[in-house]
Design a protein around this motif. Structure first.
Motif, PDB file in Angstrom:
ATOM      1  N   ARG A 158      57.673  30.278  39.996  1.00 37.18           N
ATOM      2  CA  ARG A 158      58.327  29.769  41.203  1.00 37.18           C
ATOM      3  C   ARG A 158      58.721  30.717  42.004  1.00 37.18           C
ATOM      4  N   ASP A 159      59.160  31.862  41.882  1.00 38.96           N
ATOM      5  CA  ASP A 159      59.509  32.901  42.786  1.00 38.96           C
ATOM      6  C   ASP A 159      58.419  33.194  43.664  1.00 38.96           C
ATOM      7  N   ARG A 160      57.191  33.521  42.809  1.00 37.30           N
ATOM      8  CA  ARG A 160      56.121  33.808  43.876  1.00 37.30           C
ATOM      9  C   ARG A 160      55.658  32.721  44.812  1.00 37.30           C
ATOM     10  N   LEU A 161      55.493  31.633  44.334  1.00 44.11           N
ATOM     11  CA  LEU A 161      55.144  30.435  44.971  1.00 44.11           C
ATOM     12  C   LEU A 161      56.124  30.381  46.284  1.00 44.11           C
ATOM     13  N   GLN A 162      57.455  30.402  46.169  1.00 44.13           N
ATOM     14  CA  GLN A 162      58.408  30.468  46.930  1.00 44.13           C
ATOM     15  C   GLN A 162      58.299  31.468  48.175  1.00 44.13           C
ATOM     16  N   ARG A 163      57.996  32.629  47.562  1.00 44.79           N
ATOM     17  CA  ARG A 163      57.674  33.788  48.521  1.00 44.79           C
ATOM     18  C   ARG A 163      56.283  33.525  49.376  1.00 44.79           C
ATOM     19  N   GLU A 164      55.270  32.699  48.895  1.00 48.26           N
ATOM     20  CA  GLU A 164      54.179  32.698  49.526  1.00 48.26           C
ATOM     21  C   GLU A 164      54.691  31.604  50.687  1.00 48.26           C
TER      22      GLU A 164
END
Length: 609
Positions: free
Chosen positions: A335-341
């Motif tokens: 989730r955190d990685r997708l939000q960062r993207e």
């Protein structure tokens, strides 16, 4: 020192993929003296990340600048692939003109139409650069006529139709205004930019206004916002307000201010209207935000970005081999990685369907596969479903995304291609003679019909065909399209593959795994030659006896397995299958691993239908 607007030019280089944008930037940098005469410089120096270098394409828009005389020319290098169109759209407000690069051999291509339409909509001044004029078979005069037809087709006004033309060889490092001129250097192109591209308009005396069009990142200073100052003066250390049209307002301080010079960012004290600059020290900054003076908060509406057309579900990996190879495997990590993207990838959308499932939508299979490849290289582990198109209901009618497809194939394969795309609801618009004995085909086809087609196309044309496509529009749903007509070879038990088991399985179809590979029950190890799935035991060993027969111990000959790349896996998987993505492996599997449960679910589905 602050550069006066009349001594500034802001341009973007736009083109179809592989028409030479990044190579042209290399040669402009060298001509402007940013590399020593004897300095060894890697080709396509602007393609800075590993994925760009490996695939030979530009994925992210990037900024550079050169000094030509007393004028600074800010240059934005953009991607040429249709799936990264969002990278082109978001920088259109940052520039005042574009170099439209077109291959002198291939001519106008699908992405040429897309990027030119965006530039014309923003009212940008175009300069047409006919590149690769030294290529055998080049036809620059015909290509200029094609481009004029394209301008007319896109509704260009009289001023835009009177576009200047420069003939160039980016690889050779020269440009000229006429084909009969001597090939010397890049001076004619730079002179044309100074004369034809207008200086940026902006009120240096007004209150500050700067829209962020790009986000960079530095391990030491954190997030860096890049944009064009449309009004006022921006200074290091000044107090400002970060805002957007949605109501965001936050007091911030400009820690550091940079301008671009060659391949480097140079720290400066202040910059005025018209300049493209980068600012650091604002952790909450995102693309589309506006930096304003505290006394005049005026957010700039962001450029319209075309909506995504394809989606996939990113699921937390729950296979028997989950967690063995990845460092980041939990839903919180993903989730955190997708939000960062989302902060830098403006054409991506993420929706959380459940704590362990995220619907990720993008502009195409390549757009999403680049995200997946980046994540696996960073240590993430997850599973994804088959790509699906995004449907829309317009005036009560279900509509689907439709693509315009351009194909060039040898004449003997044209009939096979027309038949193949016809089965996928493709409509042939035109068929013309190409160069030599080739045929040029133009289709309109639902985006669903292109999922999984590329490998079939390469097989049908024996690798001799070229296919390009770009989004056309949303049109009423075209009906069912037959999907993969071959089943899967599914492993029946967990273990390590052995030559004896693989030898028996390869008679059933094409294998994806070699001997000595760990597999689990329900994992897909190959493609069946027939439509249905078959369970095979690739871990089966030969029974050892003390009896020897003539010829029974001869070495088993295994056919080399098919190398399944990420894109090939995405094309292959069916609705009831998943792709398991880890830093070290790509594994295809059934959603339901247990055979009897799988058969029971299939029977229920058949009864329901």
């Amino acid at each position: 020192m602050m550069v006066k607007p009349m001594n500034l030019r802001n341009i973007a280089i736009i083109a179809h993929v592989d028409h030479g944008k990044t190579t042209l930037v290399d040669k402009l940098l060298r001509f402007a003296g940013y590399f020593r005469h004897n300095q060894t410089v890697v080709e396509r120096v602007m393609d800075s990340n590993d994925l760009e270098r490996e695939r030979g394409i530009t994925i992210l828009s990037k900024n550079t600048s050169i000094m030509y005389g007393d004028t600074r020319i800010n240059i934005v290098d953009t991607p040429g692939h249709a799936d990264f169109g969002g990278e082109v759209e978001r920088i259109m407000r940052m520039v005042d003109g574009v170099l439209l690069l077109v291959d002198a051999f291939e001519g106008s291509m699908p992405q040429t139409r897309f990027v030119l339409r965006k530039a014309l909509e923003e009212g940008l001044k175009p300069i047409v650069v006919i590149n690769k004029i030294d290529r055998p078979g080049s036809r620059p005069i015909e290509v200029v006529d094609d481009i004029l037809d394209l301008f007319i087709d896109l509704g260009a006004d009289e001023e835009q139709l009177d576009f200047p033309v420069v003939y160039a060889s980016a690889k050779g490092g020269y440009a000229k205004l006429s084909l009969d001129d001597e090939a010397v250097d890049m001076k004619p192109l730079l002179d044309m930019i100074i004369v034809q591209i207008p200086a940026p308009q902006g009120d240096t005396e007004g209150s500050l206004q700067m829209m962020i069009s790009s986000i960079d990142y530095d391990n030491y200073v954190g997030r860096i916002g890049v944009g064009k100052i449309s009004r006022g003066v921006l200074s290091k250390g000044m107090e400002a307000v970060l805002c957007n049209p949605s109501g965001k307002e936050k007091r911030v301080k400009i820690n550091t201010l940079y301008t671009f010079e060659g391949l480097k960012k140079m720290e400066i004290i202040e910059a005025g209207a018209g300049e493209i600059v980068a600012v650091s020290g604002i952790e909450e900054i995102t693309i589309g935000d506006t930096i304003c003076s505290p006394g005049c908060i005026d957010a700039v509406p962001f450029v319209d970005i075309d909506e995504p057309t394809i989606s996939m579900n990113f699921i937390i990996n729950n296979s028997p081999m989950a967690g063995l190879e990845g460092s980041y495997i939990t839903s919180r990590h993903v989730r955190d990685r997708l939000q960062r993207e989302l902060l830098s990838n403006v054409s991506l959308r993420v929706e959380e369907l459940s704590p362990d499932c995220f619907k990720v939508s993008g502009r195409g299979e390549l757009h999403l596969s680049i995200l997946m490849e980046s994540m696996r290289r960073e240590g993430y582990e997850f599973a994804v479903t088959r790509p699906e198109v995004i449907l829309k209901t317009i005036h009560g009618v279900v509509n689907e995304p439709v693509e315009r497809v351009f194909i060039e194939v040898p004449e003997e394969y044209a009939g096979t291609v027309i038949e193949g795309l016809g089965r996928r609801k493709g409509e042939l618009l035109s068929m013309t003679n190409g160069i030599g004995s080739s045929s040029k085909l133009e289709f309109i086809i639902p985006a669903r019909g292109l999922i999984g087609y590329r490998s079939e196309f390469l097989t049908d044309t024996k690798g001799n065909g070229v296919i390009n496509h770009c989004f056309e529009s949303y049109q009423p749903f075209k009906g069912d399209i037959p999907i993969r007509n071959r089943g899967s070879l599914v492993a029946s038990e967990s273990g390590t593959t052995v030559a004896y088991g693989l030898y028996n399985a390869q008679e059933r179809g094409t294998l994806f795994v070699d001997a000595g590979v760990s597999v689990y029950a329900g994992m897909i190890v190959g493609e069946n030659a027939r439509p249905q799935d078959i369970t095979v035991n690739v871990c089966k060993k030969k029974q050892l006896t003390n009896t020897r027969a003539s010829g029974s111990d001869e070495a088993l000959r295994l056919t080399p397995p098919l190398n399944m790349t990420l894109e090939r896996c995405l094309e292959f998987i069916n609705d009831d299958e998943l792709l398991e993505v880890t830093p070290q492996s790509l594994r295809l599997r059934k959603m339901i691993l247990e055979k009897t449960e799988r058969e029971r679910a299939a029977k229920k589905k058949d009864q329901a239908s």
